[in-house]
Design an enzyme around this catalytic site. Structure first.
Site, short mmCIF file in Angstrom:
data_model
loop_
_atom_site.label_atom_id
_atom_site.label_comp_id
_atom_site.label_asym_id
_atom_site.label_seq_id
_atom_site.Cartn_x
_atom_site.Cartn_y
_atom_site.Cartn_z
N SER A 180 68.88 -0.21 3.06
CA SER A 180 68.58 1.22 3.02
C SER A 180 67.08 1.46 3.09
O SER A 180 66.29 0.71 2.53
CB SER A 180 69.14 1.84 1.74
N CYS A 208 65.05 1.19 5.57
CA CYS A 208 64.29 0.24 6.39
C CYS A 208 64.32 0.59 7.87
O CYS A 208 64.08 -0.26 8.72
CB CYS A 208 64.82 -1.18 6.18
N ASP A 253 74.86 3.90 9.60
CA ASP A 253 74.93 3.24 8.30
C ASP A 253 76.05 2.23 8.15
O ASP A 253 75.86 1.19 7.56
CB ASP A 253 75.06 4.30 7.20
N TYR A 295 75.16 11.40 -7.95
CA TYR A 295 74.37 10.97 -6.81
C TYR A 295 75.28 10.45 -5.68
O TYR A 295 76.30 9.81 -5.94
CB TYR A 295 73.37 9.88 -7.22
N ARG A 330 71.30 4.85 -6.31
CA ARG A 330 72.40 3.95 -6.65
C ARG A 330 72.06 3.19 -7.94
O ARG A 330 70.94 2.72 -8.11
CB ARG A 330 72.63 2.92 -5.54
N HIS A 351 77.24 -2.97 6.77
CA HIS A 351 76.17 -1.99 6.55
C HIS A 351 75.32 -1.95 7.83
O HIS A 351 74.21 -2.47 7.87
CB HIS A 351 75.35 -2.45 5.34
N ARG A 387 67.48 13.23 -0.21
CA ARG A 387 68.42 12.99 0.88
C ARG A 387 68.80 14.27 1.63
O ARG A 387 68.59 15.37 1.15
CB ARG A 387 69.70 12.38 0.30
N LYS A 445 79.61 4.06 0.37
CA LYS A 445 79.41 2.64 0.05
C LYS A 445 80.60 2.07 -0.72
O LYS A 445 81.00 0.93 -0.50
CB LYS A 445 78.15 2.45 -0.78
#
Length: 589
Positions: free
Chosen positions: A252, A254, A277, A201, A73, A230, A374, A210
């Site tokens: 993200s 975590c 998410d 991306y 991002r 989130h 990813r 997002k």
């Protein structure tokens, strides 16, 4: 008669000048054809080329490599363009809508010449849900077209849902020429529009994720009386068949996905996955808070994912249904034609191509897979998918967890004194940064409710919205803070994490049901160590004590940092937040 969608697509086609316009129908055959078109190149050199992987071990799996400058991002190039700058808040980059559109029009003119413009009609949320939203995205990248089919409920039937209406969320995307100096992600909340150029991306290109499901949706929620967060959504089932539904907000990388798909270390509990998410939270007819997952896939971080850390995700990645699985920027084992990343196995294979397609030499000290590599995989592959996932009404939430990655200070788990205190706990959340966003890793960043990069308006107003919604609920969920990353003096984790995190969830469920004791601290309510579920856990007593230790003298710097962060919101910061900070400060200092 030309519909509003058709008119809008024609307008964008005049600007971008694509060679072809293709309206996606969302079928399996269509996805296969798009992938096969991308596989015709002899080797992976372009952003829109797929490589088929070992189909016996990884069914319907393909490798995709992004542009080497386009791997995370780009928050510094992400703008939220309200007409009122103060509505955007200090938590977002701002540009006036007029200025932003002049810039994006200039960068977009002719950007799709010689390419295909894919028209992607999709729904965020179950099409029959009163909480779902209809959307249309345009893109010039086959990777995005295939990935959006995995991540959303995409199909021509969504056009029927929209009909002649202009009430749909609009997304415009082109990779342009990948020039980092021409890379922008612009959000226009007042128009329900996202316009992205220069990046392929995921977080910058899969605009349903997002960009819409959080930045645009959070503004819609603010205006309409709901929350876009989130957050993980999961159900924890006990031996009697009782299921407690919990959401958890974490930045993200975590541990959100690991928590959502947790394989319980306690046999009497089973975790069911609804989302890893994003959660949309609405107050239901009974006054309780209900959650739906607007997505239909996982866009997860590959490094660190293994049979040890998240066995259910490995099973998901190796399962097969009519959706493909896409690996992005992982390494390639050329002997077996399999994806590989750090943490998948203890020892790397001997013949690897790195994430850029170059032979990998471990002696150079570089990573074979990109740290933010990813996978994109269908939620329907998940062996722990909850039977309530497709429930249009959502599931009732009993507890909200606010988590992050903190080496020190923050206890393993603590409970807010009340809803307002819980909002304060979320407002002062901090986490040490990871590779999910561009920039330095390991730096402490305030990240309220894990929404700092994703809240589409002023976070001072966002905190007030949270407080107000709590007052409208008949039974607001209890709020908890969680930190499974605390270290000892030698830099070792004090808590084993992974499947053992079920013990934290058990204590939370027992608290919700009045079955567990807690002790009051200046920070919140922490478990009574005698009643915290540690049976069968090989954890030294001193580790357990340190996990819940609150040393008032060590909080001075933390409190000053919290105050400085919250002061950014000025008069828009709710007085309840200031009051809770003052109370905590007086008890800790």
């Amino acid at each position: 008669m030309t519909t509003a969608v058709e008119k809008w697509v024609e307008e964008q086609a005049r600007l971008f000048e694509p060679k072809h316009i293709y309206w996606c129908d969302g079928s399996e055959g269509e996805a296969r054809r798009i992938i096969e078109m991308g596989m015709r190149e002899e080797k992976i050199v372009e952003h829109d080329v797929f490589r088929e992987l070992n189909q016996k071990i990884w069914p319907k799996a393909y490798l995709h490599r992004s542009h080497p400058t386009d791997v995370a991002r780009t928050e510094h190039l992400t703008y939220v363009c309200h007409s009122d700058r103060e509505a955007t808040g200090p938590n977002n980059n701002w540009m006036s809508p007029r200025e932003a559109k002049v810039l994006m029009t200039k960068l977009s003119r002719g950007a799709m010449r010689g390419k295909t413009m894919y028209v992607l009609p999709y729904m965020m949320g179950h099409p029959d849900s009163p909480y779902a939203k209809a959307c249309v995205q345009l893109t010039d990248v086959s990777y995005v077209a295939v990935s959006m089919r995995i991540m959303t409920r995409l199909g021509k039937h969504i056009l029927g849902k929209i009909g002649k209406s202009d009430n749909f969320v609009k997304g415009i995307h082109s990779v342009g020429d990948f020039d980092p100096d021409k890379r922008y992600i612009m959000h226009f909340p007042e128009e329900s529009l996202v316009w992205s150029i220069g990046s392929g991306y995921g977080g910058n290109a899969l605009l349903g994720k997002k960009c819409f499901s959080l930045r645009i949706a959070s503004w819609l929620g603010y205006k309409q009386g709901w929350l876009a967060e989130h957050m993980v959504i999961m159900g924890v089932e006990d031996l009697r068949g009782n299921v407690t539904y919990i959401t958890a907000a974490m930045p993200s990388a975590c541990g959100k996905t690991n928590l959502a798909m947790l394989e319980s270390a306690l046999p009497e509990y089973k975790v069911w996955t609804l989302g890893d998410d994003i959660a949309w939270l609405n107050i239901g007819p009974d006054g309780r808070l209900y959650a739906i997952n607007p997505e239909s896939g996982y866009f997860g971080v590959a490094p660190g994912t293994s049979m040890k850390t998240n066995p259910n995700m490995i099973r998901t990645l190796k399962a097969s249904n009519f959706y493909p699985t896409i690996f992005t920027n992982v390494a390639l084992n050329t002997e077996t034609n399999e994806p590989w990343w750090e943490g998948l196995d203890e020892k790397p294979p001997s013949h690897l191509l790195d994430w850029q397609g170059r032979p990998w030499d471990p002696s150079l000290g570089t990573k074979a897979a990109h740290p933010n590599s990813r996978f994109t995989v269908s939620l329907y592959n998940c062996p722990t998918l909850s039977k309530e996932y497709d429930n249009p009404k959502g599931v009732p939430i009993s507890a909200i967890i606010l988590g992050g990655r903190r080496s020190h200070l923050i206890p393993l788990v603590s409970e807010a004194f009340n809803w307002e205190h819980g909002v304060f706990m979320g407002a002062r959340m901090g986490s040490e940064t990871t590779a999910a966003a561009a920039g330095q890793v390991g730096v402490l960043r305030r990240d309220p409710m894990a929404m700092l990069p994703f809240c589409g308006y002023n976070m001072g107003d966002y905190f007030r919205h949270w407080i107000n919604l709590g007052r409208l609920m008949s039974r607001p969920p209890r709020i908890y803070a969680m930190n499974a990353f605390r270290l000892d003096e030698r830099g070792k984790f004090l808590w084993p994490g992974f499947g053992e995190n079920i013990r934290i969830l058990k204590w939370i469920i027992d608290r919700v049901n009045g079955r567990a004791e807690a002790q009051e601290t200046p920070f919140g309510l922490v478990p009574d160590l005698k009643s915290f579920p540690t049976d069968g856990l090989n954890l030294p007593k001193e580790n357990l004590s340190k996990l819940f230790e609150v040393r008032p003298g060590e909080w001075r710097e933390e409190i000053e940092d919290i105050k400085n962060f919250l002061d950014r919101f000025g008069h828009r910061l709710p007085y309840e937040i200031r009051q809770n900070l003052q109370t905590m400060s007086s008890r800790l200092l």
